[in-house]
Design an enzyme around this catalytic site. Sequence first.
Site, PDB file in Angstrom:
ATOM      1  N   TYR A  36      24.064 -23.020   3.387  1.00 43.22           N
ATOM      2  CA  TYR A  36      24.464 -21.612   3.319  1.00 43.22           C
ATOM      3  C   TYR A  36      23.862 -20.962   2.080  1.00 43.22           C
ATOM      4  O   TYR A  36      24.218 -21.298   0.951  1.00 43.22           O
ATOM      5  CB  TYR A  36      25.979 -21.463   3.301  1.00 43.22           C
ATOM      6  CG  TYR A  36      26.693 -21.987   4.527  1.00 43.22           C
ATOM      7  CD1 TYR A  36      26.007 -22.240   5.723  1.00 43.22           C
ATOM      8  CD2 TYR A  36      28.059 -22.242   4.514  1.00 43.22           C
ATOM      9  CE1 TYR A  36      26.668 -22.716   6.838  1.00 43.22           C
ATOM     10  CE2 TYR A  36      28.724 -22.711   5.631  1.00 43.22           C
ATOM     11  CZ  TYR A  36      28.020 -22.951   6.795  1.00 43.22           C
ATOM     12  OH  TYR A  36      28.682 -23.425   7.901  1.00 43.22           O
ATOM     13  N   LYS A 188      31.958 -14.500  17.204  1.00 42.95           N
ATOM     14  CA  LYS A 188      31.065 -13.500  16.615  1.00 42.95           C
ATOM     15  C   LYS A 188      31.535 -12.066  16.871  1.00 42.95           C
ATOM     16  O   LYS A 188      30.724 -11.146  16.980  1.00 42.95           O
ATOM     17  CB  LYS A 188      29.633 -13.697  17.111  1.00 42.95           C
ATOM     18  CG  LYS A 188      29.052 -15.056  16.754  1.00 42.95           C
ATOM     19  CD  LYS A 188      27.629 -15.204  17.231  1.00 42.95           C
ATOM     20  CE  LYS A 188      27.071 -16.569  16.834  1.00 42.95           C
ATOM     21  NZ  LYS A 188      25.666 -16.750  17.298  1.00 42.95           N
TER      22      LYS A 188
END
Length: 285
Positions: A36, A188
């Site tokens: 990340y 999402k």
Amino acid sequence: MGLGCMNLPHRYNDAALIMNTAIDQGINYFDTADLYDKGKNEELIGKFLKEHNKRSDIIIASKVGNAFNYEDDDVKWDPSRAHILSSVKESLRRLGTDYLDLYMLHGGMIEDNKDETIDAFNTLKRDGLIRTYGISSIRPNVIDYYLNHSDIDVVMMQFNMIDNRPEMLTEAIAAHDVKILARGPVMKGLLTDNYAEVIDRKFKDGVMDYSREELTETLTKAAQDAPLTESAIRYLLNQPVASIVSGASSVDQLTTNLAHYEQVSNSKTTTRDHFKDLDYKDHLS
């Protein structure tokens, strides 16, 4: 609920506000990965834990398996023992801690030398650098191998009413006394009140086994029963999951998710019946 840290803002003060709010609201599981933002996400968390003296209050999970550099966007899959033993030291340094509560393989393929990977995790556990380990995977054959040949504690999977494929694996996972972490609980943004906007922006061609028209029709019907996010959380609470890992890029998003979580009663009623029953079709053997 756990805090998925992948989408934390890059600006430290904004990220710290989200993390502090999460802790104040009782969240004690933070989920990150070395990939990340190429380690910067771990650094944000490490800085926060040090400045606020919160390490003992938080269960920290990170992930490994992707070799990257800071010069370009090239990422190579590397589940080797050498990479894992090297990467954990960097994650610990960035997070400012001497151990990880949970360390997960960030993917996995059946072609991997899985025994070598397992040996690396067992070494780290024996040496006290990690307390538990697991895999983040949606490949049934990979999950099955680790269930039967390792001492994993956790399997992380995308799991929600739209992507309900993990339902076919929950019994096998539970039989090995392994816990499930559910990521992507609102798919999402599809399982929120803003689903129409999300479809226009992200899913114009549909998703999984849904065409755009089927997706719109299904979500519209489900939304008439109850707020979609509330139903999404209730669905997962009725599944054998240890934590619902929900990401947040703002305090408003975090508090909205928590509000829906708190509104969920013990009712077994969900809008699950509106959604297709999906099964994994690939990586089965």
